[in-house]
Scaffold this motif. Structure first.
Motif, short mmCIF file in Angstrom:
data_model
loop_
_atom_site.label_atom_id
_atom_site.label_comp_id
_atom_site.label_asym_id
_atom_site.label_seq_id
_atom_site.Cartn_x
_atom_site.Cartn_y
_atom_site.Cartn_z
N ASP A 1 -7.19 8.08 -26.02
CA ASP A 1 -6.28 8.89 -26.81
C ASP A 1 -5.51 9.63 -26.04
OD1 ASP A 1 -7.85 7.70 -28.99
OD2 ASP A 1 -9.20 9.50 -29.13
N ASP A 2 -6.03 10.15 -24.98
CA ASP A 2 -5.21 11.18 -24.03
C ASP A 2 -3.85 10.47 -23.52
OD1 ASP A 2 -6.63 9.33 -22.23
OD2 ASP A 2 -7.08 11.06 -21.00
N GLU A 3 -4.01 8.84 -23.22
CA GLU A 3 -2.71 8.24 -23.10
C GLU A 3 -1.75 8.24 -24.10
OE1 GLU A 3 -4.81 5.74 -19.33
OE2 GLU A 3 -4.41 4.61 -21.19
N ALA A 4 -2.37 7.85 -25.17
CA ALA A 4 -1.57 7.74 -26.38
C ALA A 4 -0.77 9.12 -26.70
CB ALA A 4 -2.57 7.52 -27.68
N LEU A 5 -1.48 10.20 -26.49
CA LEU A 5 -0.95 11.47 -26.94
C LEU A 5 0.14 11.66 -25.64
CD1 LEU A 5 -0.89 13.98 -28.05
CD2 LEU A 5 -2.90 14.91 -26.76
N VAL A 6 0.01 11.37 -24.32
CA VAL A 6 1.35 11.46 -23.62
C VAL A 6 2.23 10.82 -23.90
CG1 VAL A 6 1.67 10.90 -21.11
CG2 VAL A 6 -0.45 12.31 -21.54
N TYR A 7 2.06 9.68 -24.38
CA TYR A 7 3.29 8.57 -24.81
C TYR A 7 3.86 9.15 -25.93
CZ TYR A 7 5.37 4.49 -26.36
OH TYR A 7 6.36 3.60 -26.93
N ARG A 8 3.11 9.64 -26.93
CA ARG A 8 3.86 10.11 -28.13
C ARG A 8 4.74 11.23 -27.82
NH1 ARG A 8 -1.25 10.76 -30.84
NH2 ARG A 8 -0.36 12.42 -31.78
N GLY B 1 5.89 12.19 -24.54
CA GLY B 1 7.19 11.85 -24.15
C GLY B 1 8.18 11.29 -24.92
N LYS B 2 7.65 10.32 -25.70
CA LYS B 2 8.53 9.77 -26.74
C LYS B 2 9.34 10.62 -27.64
CE LYS B 2 9.17 5.78 -29.76
NZ LYS B 2 8.57 4.41 -30.32
N THR B 3 8.43 11.47 -28.28
CA THR B 3 9.03 12.50 -29.25
C THR B 3 10.07 13.55 -28.52
OG1 THR B 3 7.20 12.46 -30.54
CG2 THR B 3 8.44 14.33 -30.83
N LEU B 4 9.43 14.02 -27.48
CA LEU B 4 10.62 14.76 -26.61
C LEU B 4 11.66 14.32 -26.29
CD1 LEU B 4 10.78 17.61 -25.15
CD2 LEU B 4 9.56 16.73 -23.32
N TYR B 5 11.80 12.90 -25.75
CA TYR B 5 13.10 12.31 -25.25
C TYR B 5 13.96 11.93 -26.54
CZ TYR B 5 11.77 12.31 -20.39
OH TYR B 5 11.37 12.58 -19.09
N THR B 6 13.06 11.56 -27.46
CA THR B 6 14.06 10.93 -28.71
C THR B 6 14.75 12.24 -29.52
OG1 THR B 6 12.58 9.26 -29.02
CG2 THR B 6 13.65 9.57 -30.68
N THR B 7 13.50 13.29 -29.64
CA THR B 7 14.20 14.36 -30.68
C THR B 7 14.49 15.44 -30.01
OG1 THR B 7 11.98 14.88 -31.07
CG2 THR B 7 12.51 13.31 -32.64
N ARG B 8 14.23 15.60 -28.55
CA ARG B 8 14.58 16.95 -27.94
C ARG B 8 13.46 17.88 -28.47
NH1 ARG B 8 18.39 13.58 -28.04
NH2 ARG B 8 19.79 14.23 -29.63
N ARG B 9 12.51 17.53 -29.06
CA ARG B 9 11.88 18.81 -29.81
C ARG B 9 10.30 18.05 -29.87
NH1 ARG B 9 16.01 20.59 -29.26
NH2 ARG B 9 17.16 22.15 -30.43
N VAL B 10 9.39 19.07 -30.21
CA VAL B 10 7.86 18.55 -30.54
C VAL B 10 7.65 19.25 -31.86
CG1 VAL B 10 5.57 18.41 -29.93
CG2 VAL B 10 7.26 17.96 -28.05
N ASP C 1 5.15 21.05 -34.86
CA ASP C 1 4.05 21.72 -35.01
C ASP C 1 2.67 20.81 -34.77
OD1 ASP C 1 5.51 24.06 -35.09
OD2 ASP C 1 5.43 24.27 -37.38
N ALA C 2 2.73 19.72 -35.48
CA ALA C 2 1.50 18.99 -35.62
C ALA C 2 1.13 18.20 -34.13
CB ALA C 2 1.47 17.91 -36.51
N LEU C 3 2.18 17.82 -33.62
CA LEU C 3 1.96 17.25 -32.40
C LEU C 3 1.70 18.25 -31.07
CD1 LEU C 3 1.99 14.76 -30.46
CD2 LEU C 3 4.33 14.79 -30.27
N TYR C 4 2.42 19.36 -31.36
CA TYR C 4 2.11 20.35 -30.41
C TYR C 4 0.74 21.00 -30.41
CZ TYR C 4 2.46 25.23 -28.41
OH TYR C 4 2.13 26.06 -27.51
#
Length: 186
Positions: free
Chosen positions: A117-124, A126-135, A137-140
């Motif tokens: 789960d921790d690897e999936a969270l790091v991936y999500r 990174g992908k969210t940050l690089y794609t949307t330039r934001r994170v 509230d739920a992911l945060y």
């Protein structure tokens, strides 16, 4: 391993004192070599000095397990298709416990199947940050619950620092000359 780049080669005889000082700091630190972006940054000793200290912290000093740090680095290398960053960090990621299947998925641009789960969270993240330039509230909130605020700040620092590394390596075409390229060149 020999490294090539489009930069002018360093010459011991004409190296400026600031370059020598930073080179000595890099060589005597945890890295022990002038690998990766340092080959470029040493041309600007002040940048090299600051960047190498930040990089040492991001790689060796955070609250995150090395496995998660290396996953964030590989995600960034794959995102930027940074040849040398991948060549340097894929073996370190393997040694740190990142699975071969996850490494291969990142390299080929496929959505990984996660065992942890921790690897999936790091991936999500990174992908969210690089794609949307934001994170959002739920992911945060999920990331803070999993890692804590301080470690999340450090993880964002890892993503940012290694984006700088990737850009540097790509612009100056820093490559390990004996290794095959992990990404097709555009």
């Amino acid at each position: 391993m020999p490294i090539d780049s489009r930069l002018s080669p360093l010459d011991e005889a004409t190296m400026a004192p600031d370059q020598r000082r930073v080179l000595d700091a890099i060589l005597s630190g945890p890295r022990g070599n002038l690998d990766g972006p340092f080959l470029a940054w040493i041309h600007s000793p002040k940048l090299a000095d600051h960047a190498q200290r930040l990089g040492a912290f991001c790689r060796y000093g955070t609250r995150l397990e090395t496995r998660l740090t290396e996953l964030a680095i590989l995600f960034t290398a794959a995102w930027w298709q940074s040849q040398a960053e991948w060549q340097i960090h894929a073996p370190i990621a393997r040694e740190s416990g990142v699975s071969e299947a996850l490494i291969e998925a990142l390299q080929t641009g496929r959505e990984p199947a996660f065992e942890r789960d921790d690897e999936a969270l790091v991936y999500r993240l990174g992908k969210t940050l690089y794609t949307t330039r934001r994170v959002d509230d739920a992911l945060y909130a999920e990331a803070v619950a999993a890692f804590g605020e301080a470690a999340l700040v450090e993880l964002v620092g890892i993503f940012g620092y290694y984006a700088l590394v990737a850009m540097t390596l790509n612009v100056f075409e820093v490559r390990r000359d004996t290794a095959p390229l992990p990404f097709a060149e555009p």
